[in-house]
Enzyme design. Structure first.
Site, PDB file in Angstrom:
ATOM      1  N   LYS A 112       0.800  -1.327  -0.074  1.00 40.44           N
ATOM      2  CA  LYS A 112       0.027   0.294  -0.027  1.00 40.44           C
ATOM      3  C   LYS A 112       0.934   1.002   0.187  1.00 40.44           C
ATOM      4  O   LYS A 112       0.398   2.302  -0.871  1.00 40.44           O
ATOM      5  CB  LYS A 112      -1.160  -0.189   1.317  1.00 40.44           C
ATOM      6  CG  LYS A 112      -1.743  -1.348   0.972  1.00 40.44           C
ATOM      7  CD  LYS A 112      -2.840  -0.343   0.329  1.00 40.44           C
ATOM      8  CE  LYS A 112      -4.429  -1.779   0.273  1.00 40.44           C
ATOM      9  NZ  LYS A 112      -5.028  -2.094  -1.658  1.00 40.44           N
ATOM     10  N   LYS A 192      -2.489  -8.903  -8.689  1.00 43.47           N
ATOM     11  CA  LYS A 192      -3.259  -9.335  -7.972  1.00 43.47           C
ATOM     12  C   LYS A 192      -4.591  -8.740  -8.534  1.00 43.47           C
ATOM     13  O   LYS A 192      -4.870  -7.427  -8.819  1.00 43.47           O
ATOM     14  CB  LYS A 192      -3.396  -9.318  -6.436  1.00 43.47           C
ATOM     15  CG  LYS A 192      -4.940  -9.797  -5.501  1.00 43.47           C
ATOM     16  CD  LYS A 192      -5.053  -9.552  -3.874  1.00 43.47           C
ATOM     17  CE  LYS A 192      -5.279  -8.335  -4.264  1.00 43.47           C
ATOM     18  NZ  LYS A 192      -6.380  -8.460  -2.227  1.00 43.47           N
ATOM     19  N   LYS A 195      -9.360  -3.700  -6.559  1.00 47.89           N
ATOM     20  CA  LYS A 195     -10.669  -2.785  -7.722  1.00 47.89           C
ATOM     21  C   LYS A 195      -9.357  -1.459  -7.880  1.00 47.89           C
ATOM     22  O   LYS A 195      -9.556  -0.945  -8.399  1.00 47.89           O
ATOM     23  CB  LYS A 195     -10.917  -1.850  -5.434  1.00 47.89           C
ATOM     24  CG  LYS A 195     -12.261  -3.011  -5.383  1.00 47.89           C
ATOM     25  CD  LYS A 195     -12.633  -2.596  -3.812  1.00 47.89           C
ATOM     26  CE  LYS A 195     -13.199  -3.867  -3.018  1.00 47.89           C
ATOM     27  NZ  LYS A 195     -12.364  -4.212  -1.933  1.00 47.89           N
TER      28      LYS A 195
HETATM   29  N1  AQP Z   1      -7.944 -10.977  -5.886  1.00 45.16           N
HETATM   30  C1  AQP Z   1      -8.088 -11.962  -5.637  1.00 45.16           C
HETATM   31  N2  AQP Z   1      -8.073 -12.963  -5.736  1.00 45.16           N
HETATM   32  C2  AQP Z   1      -8.936 -13.435  -4.441  1.00 45.16           C
HETATM   33  N3  AQP Z   1      -9.349 -13.122  -2.850  1.00 45.16           N
HETATM   34  C3  AQP Z   1      -9.411 -11.882  -3.462  1.00 45.16           C
HETATM   35  N4  AQP Z   1      -9.985 -10.747  -2.374  1.00 45.16           N
HETATM   36  C4  AQP Z   1     -10.350  -9.770  -3.143  1.00 45.16           C
HETATM   37  N5  AQP Z   1      -9.290  -9.834  -4.293  1.00 45.16           N
HETATM   38  C5  AQP Z   1      -8.922 -10.781  -4.452  1.00 45.16           C
HETATM   39  C6  AQP Z   1     -10.841 -11.676  -1.033  1.00 45.16           C
HETATM   40  O1  AQP Z   1     -11.395 -10.511  -1.281  1.00 45.16           O
HETATM   41  C7  AQP Z   1     -11.782 -10.399   0.521  1.00 45.16           C
HETATM   42  C8  AQP Z   1     -12.556  -8.512   0.638  1.00 45.16           C
HETATM   43  O2  AQP Z   1     -10.940  -7.413   0.358  1.00 45.16           O
HETATM   44  P1  AQP Z   1     -10.862  -6.565   0.162  1.00 45.16           P
HETATM   45  O3  AQP Z   1     -12.186  -5.697  -0.384  1.00 45.16           O
HETATM   46  O4  AQP Z   1     -11.430  -5.975   1.641  1.00 45.16           O
HETATM   47  O5  AQP Z   1      -8.867  -6.076   0.121  1.00 45.16           O
HETATM   48  P2  AQP Z   1      -8.272  -6.575  -0.971  1.00 45.16           P
HETATM   49  O6  AQP Z   1      -7.719  -7.803  -0.968  1.00 45.16           O
HETATM   50  O7  AQP Z   1      -7.581  -5.116  -0.437  1.00 45.16           O
HETATM   51  O8  AQP Z   1      -9.029  -5.965  -2.300  1.00 45.16           O
HETATM   52  P3  AQP Z   1      -8.907  -5.553  -4.038  1.00 45.16           P
HETATM   53  O9  AQP Z   1     -10.149  -5.595  -4.677  1.00 45.16           O
HETATM   54  O10 AQP Z   1      -7.130  -5.072  -3.713  1.00 45.16           O
HETATM   55  O11 AQP Z   1      -9.222  -3.401  -3.282  1.00 45.16           O
HETATM   56  P4  AQP Z   1      -8.114  -2.201  -2.581  1.00 45.16           P
HETATM   57  O12 AQP Z   1      -8.024  -2.268  -3.796  1.00 45.16           O
HETATM   58  O13 AQP Z   1      -9.381  -1.511  -2.824  1.00 45.16           O
HETATM   59  O14 AQP Z   1      -7.158  -2.858  -1.668  1.00 45.16           O
HETATM   60  C9  AQP Z   1     -10.599 -10.564   1.435  1.00 45.16           C
HETATM   61  O15 AQP Z   1     -10.581 -11.546   1.714  1.00 45.16           O
HETATM   62  C10 AQP Z   1      -9.911 -10.454   0.368  1.00 45.16           C
HETATM   63  O16 AQP Z   1      -8.848 -11.091   0.354  1.00 45.16           O
END
Ligand code: AQP
Length: 326
Positions: A112, A192, A195
Site C-alpha cells: 500500500k 492480484k 479494485k
Molecule cells: N484477487 C483476489 N483473489 C482472491 N481473493 C481476493 N480478495 C480480494 N481480491 C482477491 C478477497 O476479497 C475479500 C475482500 O477484500 P477487500 O476488498 O476488503 O480488500 P482487498 O483484498 O484489498 O481487495 P482489493 O480489490 O484488492 O481492494 P483494494 O484495491 O481497495 O485494496 C478478502 O477476503 C480478499 O482476500
C-alpha cells in the site's frame, strides 16, 4: 446456536470476481452452518484518499453485491462497520499491545505504501489491528478470505494470543479458510485482481464488457501466433478456467495450447461463456436491488442491531479483563 464468524469487504470500489471467488462464494456456502457477520468495512476504506460524497453509494453498492451473490439476511448478519462502534473501541485496546515492529513487517502495508507514496497515514499502518478487532469481536474461529489476507490472519492470531496471555483467555485464535479461487490474478496477468488497480472483471459487468475484457486479456506472452505452441501453466486464462470450467474443458484447452490445436481466442470463448453465466444473474439481481435502496438500508439497520449485542457482550468481557470497569 450457530457460531459466528466475521468477514468483510472494503467499499473501496465495485466488487470483482476476485472478491467473489476468494471470499463471498465461501461465505454464502457457510451460512447454514454458522451465523456469519458480513461487514462492509467503511473505516478500512478511509485509509486511502476517497470522496466522502461517494461513500454512501459505495456502501449500498457493496451491500447489493453481497445480497445479489446469495447472502440471505435471515441466515446471516449484513452490517456496516461504522454502525458498530465496538470495532474501533477494541482496535484501540489491541493497539496498546501491538509492537510497531510487528506491524511494519506485514507485506500488505509495504504494497500500500508503494501504491500511495503521498498518503502513508496511521490508518494504513494500523489496518491489520482494526481487521483483527473486526474478527475477534465476534470470537470468530474461522475466516474465509483470499490468499492476500493470510498475513493479516497470522497477525490476528498473534494479537489474540498476546491479549489472552496478558489479560486472561477471552479470544479464540481464528484460522483462515482458503478457497480454490483464493488468488485471482487481474486481467494484466501479473498483479492480484484489485479494485484499486482496475484490472478487474466486476460483478456487474455487462455480457459485452466481459467478452471484450477477456478477449483482450493477457495469455502466454511467448505465444505470438495461433500455430505457436503455448505454455498453459503460465497463462492467466488457464488459471481462470481452473475455477470456472469443467475438467474436460480444462484438458481440451491445456492440451490444445501445448500442441497448438486450439487458439487463445477459442480457449477464451469457452471461458467467456462460463463467466457470463456466473456474472449475469448476480448483475441482474443487483440492478433490481439497487432500484430499492430503502430496502437495502433496512437490511443494514437490522444487521447493525443484531451485531451490536454480540459485540457489546465481548467488549464487556474485554473491559473487565483490561481493568477499565468500576
Ligand atoms: N484477487 C483476489 N483473489 C482472491 N481473493 C481476493 N480478495 C480480494 N481480491 C482477491 C478477497 O476479497 C475479500 C475482500 O477484500 P477487500 O476488498 O476488503 O480488500 P482487498 O483484498 O484489498 O481487495 P482489493 O480489490 O484488492 O481492494 P483494494 O484495491 O481497495 O485494496 C478478502 O477476503 C480478499 O482476500
Amino acid at each position: 446456536m450457530r457460531k459466528h464468524f466475521f468477514s468483510g469487504i472494503q467499499p473501496s470500489g465495485r466488487l470483482h470476481i476476485g472478491n467473489y471467488l476468494g471470499a463471498i462464494k465461501q461465505w454464502i456456502a457457510l451460512q447454514d452452518e454458522y451465523e456469519p457477520i458480513f461487514g462492509i468495512v467503511d473505516y478500512h476504506a478511509m485509509t486511502v484518499r476517497y470522496d466522502p460524497a461517494e461513500m454512501r453509494g459505495r456502501v449500498l453498492d457493496a451491500a447489493a453485491s453481497y445480497l445479489a451473490a446469495g447472502l440471505e439476511p435471515e441466515k446471516s448478519i449484513l452490517m456496516v462497520q461504522s454502525d458498530v462502534p465496538e470495532h474501533t473501541e477494541l482496535a484501540w485496546i489491541l493497539n496498546c499491545i501491538t509492537p510497531m515492529g510487528r506491524l511494519s513487517r506485514i507485506p500488505t502495508f509495504k504494497d500500500k505504501v508503494r501504491q500511495n507514496p503521498d498518503n502513508v497515514n496511521m490508518g494504513l499502518f494500523d489496518y491489520p489491528v482494526l481487521m483483527a478487532a473486526d474478527i475477534l469481536l465476534y470470537k470468530s474461529e474461522i475466516v474465509p478470505v483470499g490468499e492476500d489476507q493470510v498475513p493479516h490472519l497470522e497477525f490476528t492470531r498473534d494479537v489474540a494470543e498476546r491479549f489472552n496471555s496478558a489479560f486472561g483467555e477471552v479470544f479464540a485464535e481464528p484460522a483462515e479458510v482458503l478457497s480454490p479461487g483464493a488468488r485471482i490474478l487481474g486481467l494484466d496477468g501479473v498483479n492480484k485482481m484489485s479494485k484499486s488497480l482496475d484490472n478487474c472483471l466486476y460483478l456487474d459487468d455487462s455480457d459485452d464488457e466481459i467478452s471484450r475484457k477477456l478477449s483482450t486479456a493477457v495469455t502466454d506472452p511467448a505465444r505470438k501466433r495461433r500455430t505457436d505452441p503455448g505454455d498453459p501453466t503460465i497463462c492467466n486464462i488457464m488459471n481462470l478456467h481452473d475455477v470456472f470450467s469443467t475438467s474436460e474443458e480444462r484438458e481440451q484447452c491445456a492440451d490444445g495450447c501445448r500442441n497448438a490445436t486450439i487458439g487463445c481466442l477459442d480457449c477464451k470463448k469457452i471461458l467467456i461463456g462460463h463467466v457470463v453465466e456466473t456474472i449475469r444473474p448476480i448483475r441482474e439481481r443487483k440492478t433490481d436491488l439497487l432500484a430499492r435502496p430503502d430496502d437495502i438500508l433496512d437490511i443494514l439497520r437490522e444487521g447493525a442491531a443484531r451485531a451490536r449485542p454480540i459485540a457489546q457482550a465481548t467488549m464487556a468481557e474485554v473491559r473487565r479483563a483490561v481493568g477499565v470497569t468500576r
